[in-house]
Each structure stands twice: as structure tokens, then as C-alpha cells.
Motif scaffolding. Structure first.
Motif, PDB file in Angstrom:
ATOM      1  N   TRP A 204       0.849  -1.194   0.000  1.00 44.20           N
ATOM      2  CA  TRP A 204       0.000   0.000   0.000  1.00 44.20           C
ATOM      3  C   TRP A 204       0.882   1.239   0.000  1.00 44.20           C
ATOM      4  N   ARG A 205       1.864   1.269   0.898  1.00 41.77           N
ATOM      5  CA  ARG A 205       2.778   2.408   0.951  1.00 41.77           C
ATOM      6  C   ARG A 205       3.531   2.573  -0.370  1.00 41.77           C
ATOM      7  N   ALA A 206       4.034   1.480  -0.926  1.00 46.10           N
ATOM      8  CA  ALA A 206       4.808   1.553  -2.167  1.00 46.10           C
ATOM      9  C   ALA A 206       3.972   2.124  -3.311  1.00 46.10           C
ATOM     10  N   ALA A 207       2.704   1.707  -3.396  1.00 46.57           N
ATOM     11  CA  ALA A 207       1.831   2.207  -4.459  1.00 46.57           C
ATOM     12  C   ALA A 207       1.611   3.707  -4.323  1.00 46.57           C
ATOM     13  N   LEU A 208       1.366   4.170  -3.108  1.00 43.05           N
ATOM     14  CA  LEU A 208       1.147   5.600  -2.884  1.00 43.05           C
ATOM     15  C   LEU A 208       2.406   6.401  -3.209  1.00 43.05           C
TER      16      LEU A 208
ATOM     17  N   TRP B 250       1.416  12.416  -5.770  1.00 45.31           N
ATOM     18  CA  TRP B 250       0.236  13.274  -5.706  1.00 45.31           C
ATOM     19  C   TRP B 250      -0.865  12.656  -4.857  1.00 45.31           C
ATOM     20  N   SER B 251      -0.861  11.317  -4.761  1.00 42.69           N
ATOM     21  CA  SER B 251      -1.927  10.643  -3.997  1.00 42.69           C
ATOM     22  C   SER B 251      -1.900  11.045  -2.531  1.00 42.69           C
ATOM     23  N   ALA B 252      -0.717  11.443  -2.029  1.00 44.14           N
ATOM     24  CA  ALA B 252      -0.614  11.825  -0.614  1.00 44.14           C
ATOM     25  C   ALA B 252      -1.475  13.034  -0.299  1.00 44.14           C
ATOM     26  N   THR B 253      -1.717  13.890  -1.298  1.00 44.61           N
ATOM     27  CA  THR B 253      -2.527  15.093  -1.070  1.00 44.61           C
ATOM     28  C   THR B 253      -4.020  14.793  -1.099  1.00 44.61           C
ATOM     29  N   LEU B 254      -4.386  13.572  -1.449  1.00 42.51           N
ATOM     30  CA  LEU B 254      -5.802  13.219  -1.585  1.00 42.51           C
ATOM     31  C   LEU B 254      -6.280  12.258  -0.503  1.00 42.51           C
ATOM     32  N   LEU B 255      -5.402  11.913   0.432  1.00 40.76           N
ATOM     33  CA  LEU B 255      -5.749  10.904   1.426  1.00 40.76           C
ATOM     34  C   LEU B 255      -6.701  11.406   2.496  1.00 40.76           C
ATOM     35  N   ASP B 256      -7.088  12.687   2.403  1.00 41.14           N
ATOM     36  CA  ASP B 256      -8.062  13.212   3.358  1.00 41.14           C
ATOM     37  C   ASP B 256      -9.494  12.970   2.905  1.00 41.14           C
ATOM     38  N   ARG B 257      -9.659  12.390   1.717  1.00 39.19           N
ATOM     39  CA  ARG B 257     -11.019  12.122   1.227  1.00 39.19           C
ATOM     40  C   ARG B 257     -11.396  10.674   1.525  1.00 39.19           C
ATOM     41  N   PRO B 258     -12.703  10.374   1.655  1.00 39.13           N
ATOM     42  CA  PRO B 258     -13.124   8.995   1.933  1.00 39.13           C
ATOM     43  C   PRO B 258     -12.648   8.049   0.838  1.00 39.13           C
TER      44      PRO B 258
ATOM     45  N   LEU C 184      -3.323   0.768  11.574  1.00 43.82           N
ATOM     46  CA  LEU C 184      -2.416   0.395  10.489  1.00 43.82           C
ATOM     47  C   LEU C 184      -2.529   1.340   9.303  1.00 43.82           C
ATOM     48  N   SER C 185      -3.763   1.622   8.883  1.00 43.64           N
ATOM     49  CA  SER C 185      -3.942   2.472   7.708  1.00 43.64           C
ATOM     50  C   SER C 185      -3.463   3.892   7.970  1.00 43.64           C
ATOM     51  N   ASN C 186      -3.690   4.384   9.173  1.00 42.87           N
ATOM     52  CA  ASN C 186      -3.223   5.729   9.496  1.00 42.87           C
ATOM     53  C   ASN C 186      -1.703   5.788   9.603  1.00 42.87           C
ATOM     54  N   TYR C 187      -1.095   4.704  10.027  1.00 44.66           N
ATOM     55  CA  TYR C 187       0.369   4.655  10.046  1.00 44.66           C
ATOM     56  C   TYR C 187       0.916   4.739   8.622  1.00 44.66           C
ATOM     57  N   VAL C 188       0.322   3.989   7.710  1.00 49.66           N
ATOM     58  CA  VAL C 188       0.772   4.020   6.314  1.00 49.66           C
ATOM     59  C   VAL C 188       0.574   5.407   5.722  1.00 49.66           C
ATOM     60  N   MET C 189      -0.627   5.947   5.843  1.00 54.30           N
ATOM     61  CA  MET C 189      -0.915   7.243   5.232  1.00 54.30           C
ATOM     62  C   MET C 189      -0.067   8.351   5.843  1.00 54.30           C
TER      63      MET C 189
ATOM     64  N   VAL D  37       3.498   8.128   4.508  1.00 60.81           N
ATOM     65  CA  VAL D  37       3.580   8.572   3.117  1.00 60.81           C
ATOM     66  C   VAL D  37       3.518  10.094   3.033  1.00 60.81           C
ATOM     67  N   ILE D  38       2.559  10.685   3.732  1.00 63.36           N
ATOM     68  CA  ILE D  38       2.415  12.144   3.710  1.00 63.36           C
ATOM     69  C   ILE D  38       3.690  12.813   4.225  1.00 63.36           C
ATOM     70  N   MET D  39       4.254  12.284   5.301  1.00 64.74           N
ATOM     71  CA  MET D  39       5.467  12.869   5.877  1.00 64.74           C
ATOM     72  C   MET D  39       6.636  12.757   4.907  1.00 64.74           C
ATOM     73  N   GLN D  40       6.804  11.585   4.272  1.00 56.94           N
ATOM     74  CA  GLN D  40       7.924  11.407   3.360  1.00 56.94           C
ATOM     75  C   GLN D  40       7.801  12.301   2.129  1.00 56.94           C
ATOM     76  N   VAL D  41       6.616  12.333   1.538  1.00 56.45           N
ATOM     77  CA  VAL D  41       6.406  13.152   0.347  1.00 56.45           C
ATOM     78  C   VAL D  41       6.621  14.626   0.666  1.00 56.45           C
TER      79      VAL D  41
END
Length: 264
Positions: A150-154, A159-167, A199-204, A207-211
């Protein structure tokens, strides 16, 4: 709830398909980012008019939702179900093919048992992250593999990191979340939602922090902290820079170990 996922899709009047629109939108986003995506520019890249484009999608948000869900389709799961001790169909990828599913419509693909059948191979290594968490019936193995992929795909699509606030309500995201819930439930978690949320919040978050960090450019935080070692001795010693992959894996290990102890 009126979203792109809840609407019945209209039958196309021309050769332009939703699958083509999504593929071109992902390509545009990869090249130029969210800020440069407009319906007009997307229509130009597809060599069609905006009116034709609006036949398939109503708004730019529809396009972004579809593009983000396409990223989740890259998170392959076909080799994780056995490790999780689940039936093969739990992965939702019994026969891999490409395609986009929206609402009750299927574009360029098939639906088996209500689950999306599709998914591009993510990253390369088929069994990446599987053995590290344990083998056999160890629930940590498939969960670790799923979170890594999941992390690798993001990260392949920053750009996907900027959209992770949507459902994340697209079929590809939901299928993978369903697999995570099923795996955690089979492992004995009475409330899988809490574990999956962590788990999902750890991944997201990672990703957001790295990007964000990588976009900020090079900055010598080490020198800054060493100059202030009297105030921040621990930070001066250990620093803030790190190997993103190694740090993610180590943190994921802490999280999984804590979950295992809590379950016991």
C-alpha cells in the motif's frame, strides 16, 4: 450520498471509455501533480472535447476519486490470502485483469462475486514483505505485506498523498480494506476496525510525511540540531533524517508486535 461510486454509469456514445479517462488522468497527475489537473487539460490529452468528458464524469473531484482508487488497484493481494488463512477468493483477485469499476458498471473488466478482479503488479517483488512478519498462519505476514505494498503504491504516485483526506470508497480501496478486516478478524481481533484504523493511518501518515519532506528539498537539520545540543541533546545525537524504508519497517514491526500482545 451522491458520489461517482454511487451513480449508475451512462452508456457511452463514443469510443472514449472511463478506463481511458482514468489512465490518462493518472498519467497527467504523475507528470504534473494535482494542481495542473483540469477537465479541459484532461480532455485535450484525450483528444476530445470537455462535453464528451462530462458524459462520463461530472466533476474534477470525480476524476481524482477514480485516479486515487486506480492507485489502490496496484496493491496486489493474490498471494496474501493463503498466508492469512483465508479462502483464495478473499483476495478478490482470482483472475487478474485490468479495468475500472464504478457503481454497478464495469468498464473493461469482469466482476466475480461482487469483488473487483484486477490489479497491476506493484513494484516488482512478488513476495516482498511476506516472510518478515512470520510464515504459516501468522496474521502479521499478510498484514505486513499489504501495508508495505500500500505504501509503495502511494509513493509511486506522490500526488496521492494530497488526496488521502477524502473517503476511500472506491471498489479497489474497499476490497483491500475488506481483506485487512477479514485477516484481522480471522486472527482473533474482536474489533478489527480499531486495528485496521491504526495500520492504515500509520501508512498514510508515513507517506504524507515522506512526500512532504522530500518536496521541501535538502535541509541540514543535523547541523541545526547539533548547534543547539544543549537544548535538544537527544535530537542532536540521533537526528531527524533517516532511511525512510527502514524506519517504516521498524515502526510497522513495533505496531504489529503491540497489536499481537494486546490481542493475547
Amino acid at each position: 450520498m451522491d458520489t461517482v461510486w454511487s451513480r449508475n454509469q451512462k452508456s457511452p456514445r463514443q469510443t472514449l471509455t472511463l478506463e481511458r479517462i482514468v489512465a490518462e488522468a493518472v498519467a497527467l497527475l504523475d507528470e504534473e501533480g494535482v494542481g495542473r489537473l483540469t477537465m479541459r487539460r484532461l480532455a485535450e490529452r484525450l483528444d476530445t472535447g470537455s462535453t464528451t468528458l462530462y458524459w462520463h464524469v461530472k466533476t474534477k473531484d470525480d476524476v481524482l476519486d477514480l485516479a486515487l482508487d486506480e492507485v489502490f488497484r496496484e496493491v496486489r493481494m493474490d498471494d496474501l490470502a493463503e498466508l492469512a488463512g483465508l479462502p483464495d477468493e478473499a483476495s478478490g483477485q482470482g483472475g487478474e485483469a485490468g479495468g475500472t469499476v464504478v457503481g454497478d458498471a464495469v468498464v473493461g473488466d469482469a466482476v466475480i462475486g461482487g469483488a473487483v478482479v484486477g490489479g497491476a503488479v506493484a513494484g516488482g517483488a512478488v513476495a516482498e514483505g511476506i516472510v518478515a512478519g512470520g510464515g504459516g498462519g501468522d496474521w502479521r505476514a499478510p498484514v505486513r505485506g499489504l501495508m508495505r505494498r500500500w505504501r509503495a503504491a502511494l509513493l509511486r504516485h506522490p500526488w496521492s498523498a494530497t488526496l488521502l483526506d477524502r473517503p476511500l470508497m472506491g471498489p479497489n480501496a474497499l476490497r483491500r480494506t475488506e481483506f485487512l478486516y477479514e485477516t484481522l478478524t480471522a486472527a482473533g481481533f474482536a474489533v478489527p476496525k480499531t486495528a485496521a484504523y491504526s495500520l492504515s493511518n500509520y501508512v498514510m501518515g508515513s507517506v504524507i510525511m515522506q512526500v512532504t519532506w522530500e518536496r521541501s528539498g535538502d535541509s541540514d537539520t543535523g547541523a541545526f540540531l547539533r548547534e543547539r545540543a544543549d537544548r535538544y541533546p537527544a535530537l542532536a545525537e540521533h537526528g531527524l533524517e533517516h532511511d525512510w524504508d527502514a524506519t517504516f519497517d521498524e515502526g510497522l514491526g513495533y505496531l504489529l508486535e503491540g497489536m499481537a500482545r494486546s490481542r493475547a
